[in-house]
Write an enzyme that holds these catalytic residues in place. Structure first.
Site, PDB file in Angstrom:
ATOM      1  N   LEU A  91       0.806  -1.218   0.000  1.00  0.00           N
ATOM      2  CA  LEU A  91       0.000   0.000   0.000  1.00  0.00           C
ATOM      3  C   LEU A  91       0.835   1.261   0.000  1.00  0.00           C
ATOM      4  CD1 LEU A  91      -2.739  -1.058   2.569  1.00  0.00           C
ATOM      5  CD2 LEU A  91      -2.828  -1.158   0.075  1.00  0.00           C
ATOM      6  N   GLY A  92       1.888   1.291   0.781  1.00  0.00           N
ATOM      7  CA  GLY A  92       2.696   2.500   0.870  1.00  0.00           C
ATOM      8  C   GLY A  92       3.911   2.286   1.731  1.00  0.00           C
ATOM      9  N   GLY A  94       7.108   4.308   4.179  1.00  0.00           N
ATOM     10  CA  GLY A  94       7.765   5.430   4.813  1.00  0.00           C
ATOM     11  C   GLY A  94       9.260   5.191   4.755  1.00  0.00           C
ATOM     12  N   LEU A  96      11.149   3.850   7.190  1.00  0.00           N
ATOM     13  CA  LEU A  96      11.513   2.590   7.822  1.00  0.00           C
ATOM     14  C   LEU A  96      10.336   1.639   7.970  1.00  0.00           C
ATOM     15  CD1 LEU A  96      13.846   3.994  10.606  1.00  0.00           C
ATOM     16  CD2 LEU A  96      14.530   2.877   8.483  1.00  0.00           C
ATOM     17  N   ARG A  98       6.664  -0.111   6.187  1.00  0.00           N
ATOM     18  CA  ARG A  98       5.844  -0.376   5.020  1.00  0.00           C
ATOM     19  C   ARG A  98       4.476  -0.884   5.471  1.00  0.00           C
ATOM     20  NH1 ARG A  98       9.523  -3.258   0.276  1.00  0.00           N
ATOM     21  NH2 ARG A  98      10.991  -1.542  -0.011  1.00  0.00           N
ATOM     22  N   LYS A 120       1.151  -3.131   9.177  1.00  0.00           N
ATOM     23  CA  LYS A 120       2.259  -2.178   9.206  1.00  0.00           C
ATOM     24  C   LYS A 120       3.503  -2.893   9.716  1.00  0.00           C
ATOM     25  CE  LYS A 120       3.313   2.598  10.396  1.00  0.00           C
ATOM     26  NZ  LYS A 120       2.833   3.833  11.047  1.00  0.00           N
ATOM     27  N   ASP A 227       1.246  15.681  13.916  1.00  0.00           N
ATOM     28  CA  ASP A 227       1.504  15.240  12.543  1.00  0.00           C
ATOM     29  C   ASP A 227       0.247  15.314  11.688  1.00  0.00           C
ATOM     30  OD1 ASP A 227       3.266  14.499  10.581  1.00  0.00           O
ATOM     31  OD2 ASP A 227       3.156  12.356  10.987  1.00  0.00           O
TER      32      ASP A 227
END
Length: 494
Positions: A91-92, A94, A96, A98, A120, A227
């Site tokens: 899906l995506g 960062g 460190l 995924r 995650k 954030d």
């Protein structure tokens, strides 16, 4: 907004035989539950660790828990393992971490969506290597403290607009967390696909209201989010929001209080002969003579006013002035970011964006707040939105709206007038874009009849005509759900 992504090590060890590798984990053609931020954060994202998990009261009846328990019962030790999951797609990513879309084995895709989750994954060795010097807020291990922070936050969340942590799974030096899957993508993707990269005021009000409730809940637990941005606001299957990424949170003590608030309430003098319609957005509509009388309301306020941190973390376009100047910050950074968030949804850009990060940070400290000459729509909604943004984007935290009374104060602003807050989860989302280019379903069929009486019509004016023309344009591959009774059909080849 160019994406920034560092090369990440390949996740999962080669001997992890219980992982289904029948997908390409290094590429993703679209953005789903978690996306790489379009604006790089100043602190690397990571994820959580957790103790024994249990279903908290609000989400205890969620069918996902039943699916997890059913899969766990198939294991000799009664626990859920990675071998019970079938990874479907990446899906995506960062820096460190995924995120993968996964499904519990033994559940057919057409039988139940309760078997779909987001997984995650964090490489703990990579987190340790990239930890660097610990910050003043993370003296116990630098970025590893962000991992612990998100674990602590996820373990406590029990809210419709925040994710649920269903299981903690470990394999070798990887930590894996099973959370809610949000197929609607994120609001940043919605903005990119919208005309002018912005939303109409009524849609802004809907998304801002749900994000406001999520922030209120986090603050009531003592967590300062730090954030907030459209990339971290995900859309569930029914179009409602879900905040994500809590590794930059920090916690402070909270003292709940019941405060009395005097307000003017409109009183109906003569009953209306017209039909009454009750809606979560707009309340009961009546006609006839009315006057105003003073009323006293009791507000619940739980705001971490004593929160304090000197860490410079967050996304540069959303940083509050007190973070940029390094003087220390508290709960007010979330309400500044909320003002930037509303501004971006309404105008398609952040208010202090410059030609570089340095220019943006300088503008945050010195530039006067300006609104574009071309407004998305005329009327009182835009004027109220501008007033709300102006009250939130005050550089002095002591004078900033929300810093003292939190979300209770912001809810009273005219921009949110008429919202029946307890019913907002039953409201019909204004517009939902599917990241894959197809039309996203409005809401789950279950319970739809009960919700129907709270749904009202959204007044789109010229936005309605514009989005209809875009929906007819197959070249862009976008289908819009506009609250109409007639459903759109995807064209062949999408």
């Amino acid at each position: 907004m160019a994406s920034v992504e560092e090369d990440s090590p390949t996740f999962f060890p080669s001997d992890a035989s219980d992982i289904d590798h029948s997908f390409t984990s290094s590429a993703s053609s679209t953005s789903f539950a978690t996306t790489v931020s379009g604006r790089s954060s100043l602190s690397l994202p990571s994820f959580s660790s957790s103790s024994a998990l249990r279903a908290l009261p609000h989400r205890s009846s969620d069918p996902h828990w039943s699916a997890v328990r059913a899969a766990s019962n198939l294991s000799p030790d009664g626990a859920l393992h990675l071998r019970h999951l079938r990874l479907l797609r990446h899906l995506g990513s960062g820096n460190l971490a995924r995120v993968f879309h996964c499904r519990l084995r033994g559940f057919d895709a057409s039988s139940s969506s309760a078997a779909d989750f987001a997984l995650k994954v964090v490489d703990l060795d990579a987190v340790a290597r990239a930890g660097g010097e610990p910050t003043k807020d993370a003296v116990d291990g630098g970025r590893l403290s962000h991992v612990r922070t998100e674990a602590r936050v996820l373990a406590e969340l029990d809210h419709p607009f925040l994710p649920t942590l269903y299981a903690r799974l470990d394999a070798s030096h990887y930590a894996c967390f099973l959370i809610d899957y949000c197929p609607g993508g994120d609001l940043h993707s919605v903005l990119r696909r919208s005309p002018g990269h912005r939303l109409p005021p009524n849609a802004v009000r809907f998304y801002a209201a749900e994000v406001l409730l999520a922030l209120e809940y986090l603050h009531a637990l003592g967590f300062v989010y730090r954030d907030l941005k459209p990339e971290n606001v995900l859309l569930r299957a029914d179009g409602h929001v879900m905040l994500s990424d809590f590794d930059l949170c920090f916690q402070s003590n909270v003292t709940p209080a019941l405060l009395r608030q005097r307000s003017l309430r409109r009183r109906q003098k003569r009953p209306s002969t017209l039909s009454r319609r009750t809606c979560c957005f707009g309340g009961a509509q009546t006609s006839g003579d009315s006057d105003e009388e003073e009323d006293e309301e009791v507000e619940f306020v739980a705001e971490p006013e004593a929160a304090y941190s000197r860490a410079c973390v967050g996304t540069h376009e959303y940083l509050a002035p007190e973070v940029v100047n390094g003087n220390g910050h508290g709960n007010g950074v979330d309400w500044w970011a909320f003002g930037v968030f509303v501004y971006e949804l309404l105008y398609g850009r952040t208010p202090f964006k410059g030609g570089s990060k340095e220019a943006t940070l300088r503008n945050i400290l010195t530039q006067e707040l300006r609104f574009p000459n071309v407004v998305p729509a005329a009327g009182d909604d835009v004027a109220a939105a501008k007033d709300l943004i102006s009250r939130l984007l005050v550089r002095d935290p002591q004078r900033r709206m929300g810093c003292a009374r939190g979300a209770a104060e912001i809810k009273r602003h005219p921009f949110f007038e008429g919202i029946q807050w307890p019913l907002i989860r039953c409201a019909r989302p204004p517009v939902v874009f599917s990241p894959a280019g197809g039309a996203q379903k409005r809401a789950a069929k279950e319970g739809r009849g009960k919700q129907q009486r709270w749904w009202g019509k959204w007044k789109w004016s010229s936005w309605n005509r514009t989005t209809k023309s875009i929906a007819a344009n197959s070249n862009r591959g976008i289908k819009l759900v506009l609250g109409l009774k007639k459903k759109t059909k995807e064209k062949d080849g999408k």
